[in-house]
Design an enzyme around this catalytic site. Structure first.
Site, mmCIF file in Angstrom:
data_model
loop_
_atom_site.group_PDB
_atom_site.id
_atom_site.type_symbol
_atom_site.label_atom_id
_atom_site.label_comp_id
_atom_site.label_asym_id
_atom_site.label_seq_id
_atom_site.Cartn_x
_atom_site.Cartn_y
_atom_site.Cartn_z
ATOM 1 N N GLU A 143 4.598 -46.669 48.088
ATOM 2 C CA GLU A 143 3.375 -46.229 47.419
ATOM 3 C C GLU A 143 3.525 -46.688 45.977
ATOM 4 O OE1 GLU A 143 1.166 -44.676 45.169
ATOM 5 O OE2 GLU A 143 1.953 -42.662 45.569
ATOM 6 N N CYS A 176 -0.884 -42.800 39.564
ATOM 7 C CA CYS A 176 -1.253 -44.039 40.273
ATOM 8 C C CYS A 176 -2.699 -43.980 40.719
ATOM 9 C CB CYS A 176 -0.314 -44.255 41.466
ATOM 10 S SG CYS A 176 -0.243 -42.832 42.560
#
Ligand SMILES: O=CCCCC(=O)O
Length: 473
Positions: free
Chosen positions: A231, A265
């Site tokens: 990720e 993010c």
């Protein structure tokens, strides 16, 4: 980077740690393997009980852990408490749903000539989790809850600036009653990751972090043929169309960009406003950004704390300076806050062009870039030109626009009239340079299981009986 707690609000070093020696790391891996031998045989119901107990421990520890996170990485106290609550929710989610997710899944036995056929998800062993500092508890829990539920054991290599939170996580699982060594924190630098990943006793790895860190882990794992889930970064688009509720969209845009002091993010980083509403949206967005209270993250009314590291703030400053030098306009912000600590003002830039470094990078701080576009298609085209594809946001009441966005945006997650957020009930992950694999839901749990196909034919005695019967007919 040294393993240390350095308060980002003051710059003061509060505690330092010696990294584990290679021998100590080897010994910890050995303990993890031993723990797995027995842990894999525990029942899903037992594991669910320990997860529930961990959630209860977290509830009780909320204030202390939240303050620890604020001290180590500077998020606001309110955000830290919310993160603790989210972790408890995640643990309870897997405690409640995990046992059913692990039930064998029957297949059509008749179609494959079997008496019985099914798929069973079995744990794969020791999983290494390389985690970042921005959500120091949640990122680790998002891995740990499904992995432990599935019967795996975990080794956590956390970011070097959150060592106390990392140690707390190990202690949490111990306090909750999990068997010894089922979850261990390794206080090591990033160079040690390769040694652990190459160790035959380690089955797989998950990493949340930068794209270069992901490349490094993926290439080592590729070399030794081990499963990874990555990720990585994101530069999520946030598209505002004329039918949107502009005030609400601007309010959420501010939260989407400045959550966690701009260091997420899935923060929206690139904003696209349709020409018909661009002026009004820009005004509202800038007004709300400049009204944010920046300051001491421990104070109740603070909305934006410091950036987590000095180098992180320097990176943000470089991106903004480069953009200004190449012609971008600063609508609001664009500077650090004078004084101790690594504070940076919420910033809105317009006139961003492909020559600017921030155009196709990820700015990890409260800096938004805004484009005016003539159509949804134009917004999606610019959005998709970015190497990342994590989350995406659209604000529109128009059915056709919503359908186009969901179909065409290159992202792992598409949110309409809301901001990208992770929930245990929804898969989380990206495409392109944002990584691969999914976290959360049953998909997240299955990433680190062996989906074993089981095919069982008729017993020999039945076959023999069948043969005898047909011979005598
Ligand atoms: O940097 C990644 C942030 C993920 C935050 C979340 O899961 O909510």
């Amino acid at each position: 980077m040294a393993i240390a707690t350095i308060n980002p609000a003051t710059g003061e070093t509060l505690k330092t740690y010696e990294p584990l020696t290679d021998d100590a790391v080897d010994e910890r891996i050995g303990r993890a393997v031993e723990a797995f031998r027995a842990y894999r045989l525990t029942s899903p119901q037992e594991r669910a009980g320990w997860l529930r107990a961990a959630a209860d421990v977290l509830d009780g520890d909320t204030d202390a852990v939240a303050e620890l996170m604020v001290t180590e990485m500077g998020k606001t106290l309110a955000a830290a408490k919310a993160e603790v609550g989210k972790c408890a929710k995640g643990l309870r989610y897997y405690a409640e749903h995990g046992p059913a997710m692990l039930e064998p899944r029957p297949a059509d036995a008749g179609a494959v000539g079997a008496e019985d056929a099914y798929v069973v998800h079995q744990p794969i062993g020791v999983v290494l989790a390389v985690m970042p500092w921005n959500f120091p508890l949640w990122q680790a829990m998002r891995f740990a809850a499904p992995a432990l539920m599935a019967g795996n054991v975990g080794l956590l290599k956390h970011a070097s600036n959150v060592p106390q939170t990392a140690l707390y996580i190990e202690e949490l699982f111990r306090k909750a009653g999990f068997p010894a060594d089922v979850f261990q924190t390794l206080l090591v630098g990033s160079k040690t990751v390769e040694r652990v990943l190459r160790d035959d006793r380690v089955a797989a790895a998950t990493l949340t972090g930068s794209a270069p860190a992901g490349q490094s882990v993926a290439s080592i794992a590729g070399d030794v043929l081990k499963k990874t889930v990555l990720e990585l970064g994101g530069s999520d688009p946030f598209i505002v169309m004329p039918s949107a509720d502009l005030d609400r969209a601007a309010e959420v845009a501010v939260t989407a960009r400045c959550q966690n002091n701009g260091q997420s993010c899935i923060a929206a980083k690139r904003f696209f406003a349709h020409r018909d509403v661009a002026e009004e949206f820009t005004r509202l967005f800038a007004e709300k950004l400049s009204a944010l209270v920046v300051g001491d993250p421990m104070a109740e009314d603070t909305q934006v704390g410091p950036l987590a590291t000095e180098s992180g703030r320097e990176d943000v400053e470089k991106y903004v300076a480069d953009a200004i030098a190449k012609g971008a306009t600063v609508v609001t912000g664009g500077e650090r806050v004078d004084g101790p600590g690594w504070f940076y003002r919420p910033t809105l830039l317009t006139g961003v062009t492909p020559e600017m470094d921030l155009y196709d990078e990820e700015v990890f701080g409260p800096v938004a870039a805004l484009w005016t576009v003539d159509s949804l298609e134009e917004a999606i085209e610019i959005a998709n030109s970015h190497p990342y594809g994590l989350g995406s946001n659209l604000w529109s009441e128009d059915e056709q626009e919503r359908a186009t966005f969901i179909r065409d945006v290159q992202a792992g997650m598409a949110f309409v009239n809301g901001m990208v957020t992770s929930y245990p009930e929804l898969p989380f992950g990206g495409v392109k340079q944002s990584g691969y694999g999914r976290e959360l839901t049953e998909l997240g749990m299955y990433e680190f299981t062996n989906a074993k196909t089981v095919w069982i034919g008729p017993r020999s005695s039945q076959q023999a009986e069948g043969t005898t019967a047909s011979a005598s007919e």
